[in-house]
Design a protein around this motif. Structure first.
Motif, PDB file in Angstrom:
ATOM      1  N   CYS A   1       0.322   1.262 -20.823  1.00 36.63           N
ATOM      2  CA  CYS A   1      -0.182   0.456 -19.713  1.00 36.63           C
ATOM      3  C   CYS A   1       0.949  -0.330 -19.053  1.00 36.63           C
ATOM      4  O   CYS A   1       1.836  -0.850 -19.724  1.00 36.63           O
ATOM      5  CB  CYS A   1      -1.260  -0.513 -20.193  1.00 36.63           C
ATOM      6  SG  CYS A   1      -2.830   0.276 -20.602  1.00 36.63           S
ATOM      7  N   ASN A   2       0.885  -0.436 -17.751  1.00 32.27           N
ATOM      8  CA  ASN A   2       1.823  -1.220 -16.973  1.00 32.27           C
ATOM      9  C   ASN A   2       1.052  -1.838 -15.800  1.00 32.27           C
ATOM     10  O   ASN A   2       0.668  -1.122 -14.877  1.00 32.27           O
ATOM     11  CB  ASN A   2       2.961  -0.345 -16.460  1.00 32.27           C
ATOM     12  CG  ASN A   2       4.083  -1.141 -15.834  1.00 32.27           C
ATOM     13  OD1 ASN A   2       3.880  -2.218 -15.300  1.00 32.27           O
ATOM     14  ND2 ASN A   2       5.285  -0.595 -15.890  1.00 32.27           N
TER      15      ASN A   2
ATOM     16  N   GLN B   1      -3.731   2.689 -13.025  1.00 33.34           N
ATOM     17  CA  GLN B   1      -3.081   3.798 -12.333  1.00 33.34           C
ATOM     18  C   GLN B   1      -3.574   5.139 -12.891  1.00 33.34           C
ATOM     19  O   GLN B   1      -3.790   5.269 -14.098  1.00 33.34           O
ATOM     20  CB  GLN B   1      -1.560   3.750 -12.505  1.00 33.34           C
ATOM     21  CG  GLN B   1      -0.937   2.383 -12.362  1.00 33.34           C
ATOM     22  CD  GLN B   1      -0.870   1.920 -10.931  1.00 33.34           C
ATOM     23  OE1 GLN B   1      -0.707   2.724 -10.021  1.00 33.34           O
ATOM     24  NE2 GLN B   1      -0.967   0.623 -10.719  1.00 33.34           N
ATOM     25  N   LEU B   2      -3.743   6.115 -12.000  1.00 34.92           N
ATOM     26  CA  LEU B   2      -4.067   7.486 -12.387  1.00 34.92           C
ATOM     27  C   LEU B   2      -3.032   8.406 -11.764  1.00 34.92           C
ATOM     28  O   LEU B   2      -2.773   8.354 -10.563  1.00 34.92           O
ATOM     29  CB  LEU B   2      -5.466   7.870 -11.895  1.00 34.92           C
ATOM     30  CG  LEU B   2      -5.860   9.348 -12.039  1.00 34.92           C
ATOM     31  CD1 LEU B   2      -5.884   9.772 -13.508  1.00 34.92           C
ATOM     32  CD2 LEU B   2      -7.217   9.608 -11.378  1.00 34.92           C
ATOM     33  N   TYR B   3      -2.414   9.262 -12.601  1.00 35.94           N
ATOM     34  CA  TYR B   3      -1.396  10.205 -12.154  1.00 35.94           C
ATOM     35  C   TYR B   3      -1.912  11.619 -12.365  1.00 35.94           C
ATOM     36  O   TYR B   3      -2.360  11.963 -13.471  1.00 35.94           O
ATOM     37  CB  TYR B   3      -0.092  10.021 -12.926  1.00 35.94           C
ATOM     38  CG  TYR B   3       0.474   8.629 -12.839  1.00 35.94           C
ATOM     39  CD1 TYR B   3       1.370   8.279 -11.830  1.00 35.94           C
ATOM     40  CD2 TYR B   3       0.124   7.651 -13.767  1.00 35.94           C
ATOM     41  CE1 TYR B   3       1.897   6.997 -11.754  1.00 35.94           C
ATOM     42  CE2 TYR B   3       0.643   6.372 -13.694  1.00 35.94           C
ATOM     43  CZ  TYR B   3       1.525   6.056 -12.685  1.00 35.94           C
ATOM     44  OH  TYR B   3       2.039   4.783 -12.613  1.00 35.94           O
TER      45      TYR B   3
ATOM     46  N   ASN C   1      -3.808   4.198  -7.181  1.00 32.92           N
ATOM     47  CA  ASN C   1      -3.653   2.816  -7.648  1.00 32.92           C
ATOM     48  C   ASN C   1      -4.966   2.073  -7.422  1.00 32.92           C
ATOM     49  O   ASN C   1      -5.434   1.933  -6.296  1.00 32.92           O
ATOM     50  CB  ASN C   1      -2.512   2.145  -6.882  1.00 32.92           C
ATOM     51  CG  ASN C   1      -2.282   0.722  -7.343  1.00 32.92           C
ATOM     52  OD1 ASN C   1      -2.850   0.278  -8.330  1.00 32.92           O
ATOM     53  ND2 ASN C   1      -1.445  -0.002  -6.616  1.00 32.92           N
ATOM     54  N   PHE C   2      -5.565   1.578  -8.513  1.00 35.96           N
ATOM     55  CA  PHE C   2      -6.867   0.913  -8.459  1.00 35.96           C
ATOM     56  C   PHE C   2      -6.758  -0.604  -8.544  1.00 35.96           C
ATOM     57  O   PHE C   2      -7.772  -1.281  -8.706  1.00 35.96           O
ATOM     58  CB  PHE C   2      -7.742   1.414  -9.609  1.00 35.96           C
ATOM     59  CG  PHE C   2      -8.091   2.867  -9.514  1.00 35.96           C
ATOM     60  CD1 PHE C   2      -9.272   3.281  -8.913  1.00 35.96           C
ATOM     61  CD2 PHE C   2      -7.241   3.834 -10.021  1.00 35.96           C
ATOM     62  CE1 PHE C   2      -9.596   4.623  -8.829  1.00 35.96           C
ATOM     63  CE2 PHE C   2      -7.551   5.185  -9.944  1.00 35.96           C
ATOM     64  CZ  PHE C   2      -8.726   5.584  -9.339  1.00 35.96           C
ATOM     65  N   SER C   3      -5.565  -1.151  -8.446  1.00 36.45           N
ATOM     66  CA  SER C   3      -5.382  -2.577  -8.686  1.00 36.45           C
ATOM     67  C   SER C   3      -5.494  -3.433  -7.437  1.00 36.45           C
ATOM     68  O   SER C   3      -5.500  -4.659  -7.532  1.00 36.45           O
ATOM     69  CB  SER C   3      -4.017  -2.820  -9.336  1.00 36.45           C
ATOM     70  OG  SER C   3      -2.974  -2.398  -8.471  1.00 36.45           O
ATOM     71  N   GLY C   4      -5.573  -2.839  -6.249  1.00 39.91           N
ATOM     72  CA  GLY C   4      -5.602  -3.618  -5.019  1.00 39.91           C
ATOM     73  C   GLY C   4      -6.954  -4.263  -4.765  1.00 39.91           C
ATOM     74  O   GLY C   4      -7.994  -3.809  -5.243  1.00 39.91           O
TER      75      GLY C   4
END
Length: 431
Positions: free
Chosen positions: A68-69, A398-400, A411-414
């Motif tokens: 995780c980051n 994050q999903l890559y 990116n789901f953090s916004g």
């Protein structure tokens, strides 16, 4: 005349009890009532209980936290990011684009994302800026660490300590020294002709390297000091060519005592096998008597949720959860588009994400639910992609996804991400 009672004068503990009955949207509205409510809602105490059962962001497993980051999210941020996962609010970015098609593979730590495709190996540096009081995760991608291999294509690779161990289409196994802090990985050891053909399954512990090839050959080698020259004396070869067809996936359990092998399922032998590393006893636990396998229901990817639980996916379009204590398939989930599942990743608690063969779709699952949670279509108007998702990895925000020509990040953090609720679109379309 009695004094008027006000809710905001109640003790702190009483207000916390009341707020526990409110959902997140009500809490946001309550924070606008007065300064005291605002301070209580902004504190972690209100959100801790609500964050315990969340998807993706609930970082209970140490194995999950290692990739995780940022490593930890505040309870309030956990709810917001989990909400984004469930309702498809994310920002899309293409990290790598290639002209040549490949069948790539991904591995990830909390500071580096590793991608292989054809003869290339990329290491993408991850760094983050995180503010505890609000979701403000900024993942920066530095220049890719690039190294061209003078040899065959990379089929699969695994991270083990400071090394990247890769299996190749000519049967070689290569050791790469992780020099991501210097900007590149470098080959430090090549094991020539370990197999005679493509190595489609490889995993490693500090003691062993286990690999499987398309001809059904499985080999176990001691993971000795990299300075040693003679690896052959440590090699154990297990030949299952007459009993198991093509090896397509291979994973070692978290305790390092056994490993699971998935094959193509084109013979009368079931495609799922367990092998004890010490005794080398193969146990086809899930045979025809315990589970009615269909012909061609090959297993393309697997992950150990814990030492007693194995998750598999493949050509039969299902995610299956196997309990080794009861020797049964205890849960299964069907892909909403009836598509073969090429890859699977887990947070080792509730959340599962699978990559499908068709429509560039990734699917989020909750092991506590019968139906899928959300769909993420990786294609865009700029790149009308039709590639399968060959490999994927995710952390709390994050999903890559690795496609045949692109590496894509969601990116789901916004807080102001565009909403892409494809699950609701699919429900409306079916109705």
């Amino acid at each position: 005349m009695t004094d008027t009672l006000h809710l905001d004068i109640l003790p702190y503990e009483v207000l916390l009890t009341i707020f526990d009955y409110c959902d997140a949207f009500d809490l946001v509205r309550l924070s606008e009532v007065c300064k005291r409510f605002y301070e209580i809602v902004r504190s972690d105490a209100v959100w801790i209980k609500k964050s315990r059962g969340l998807l993706v962001t609930n970082q209970v497993s140490e194995r999950f936290r290692k990739r995780c980051n940022p490593v930890l999210l505040s309870p309030r941020s956990m709810w917001l990011v989990s909400y984004n996962w469930q309702y498809g609010r994310y920002e899309r970015k293409t990290l790598i684009s290639n002209k040549v098609k490949a069948m790539p593979w991904l591995q990830m730590t909390n500071d580096t994302l590793w991608w292989s495709g054809s003869k290339l190996l990329y290491g993408v540096k991850r760094s983050s800026k995180y503010c505890k009081d609000k979701v403000n995760v900024d993942i920066k991608y530095n220049n890719c660490f690039y190294n061209n291999i003078c040899g065959a294509d990379i089929c699969k690779f695994v991270l083990c300590g400071n090394f990247i161990i890769s299996g190749h289409s000519n049967g070689d196994i290569q050791y790469w020294l992780d020099k991501s802090h210097k900007g590149y990985p470098s080959v430090v050891k090549i094991l020539r002709c370990v197999h005679s053909c493509d190595i489609d399954g490889i995993d490693a512990t500090s003691q062993n390297i286990i690999s499987g090839s398309v001809d059904g050959m499985i080999k176990i080698q001691k993971n000795v000091d990299i300075e040693e020259d003679n690896f052959d004396k440590n090699e154990i070869s297990i030949d299952f060519m007459d009993k198991i067809d093509r090896v397509q996936s291979l994973v070692i359990d978290p305790t390092g005592t056994q490993f699971a092998v998935g094959s193509s399922g084109t013979t009368i032998i079931p495609p799922l096998h367990l092998i004890n590393i010490e005794t080398l006893i193969r146990y086809t636990m899930f045979d025809e008597k315990r589970y009615p396998w269909k012909h061609g229901a090959g297993i393309l990817d697997m992950v150990w949720d814990n030492p007693q639980t194995l998750l598999t996916c493949g050509y039969d379009t299902f995610v299956r959860k196997w309990d080794l204590r009861t020797e049964k398939c205890v849960s299964s989930w069907a892909d909403p588009n009836d598509s073969a599942l090429y890859c699977i990743s887990s947070d080792y608690q509730y959340s599962i994400i699978t990559g499908t063969q068709h429509a560039c779709a990734a699917v989020l699952w909750d092991q506590r639910m019968c139906n899928f949670v959300q769909l993420y279509f990786i294609n865009s108007q700029t790149f009308p992609l039709r590639s399968p998702i060959y490999s994927l990895r995710f952390d709390s925000s994050q999903l890559y996804c690795a496609l045949d020509r692109h590496l894509v990040k969601l990116n789901f953090s916004g807080q102001s991400c565009q909403r892409n609720n494809y699950k609701q679109f699919l429900i409306n379309y079916c109705n």
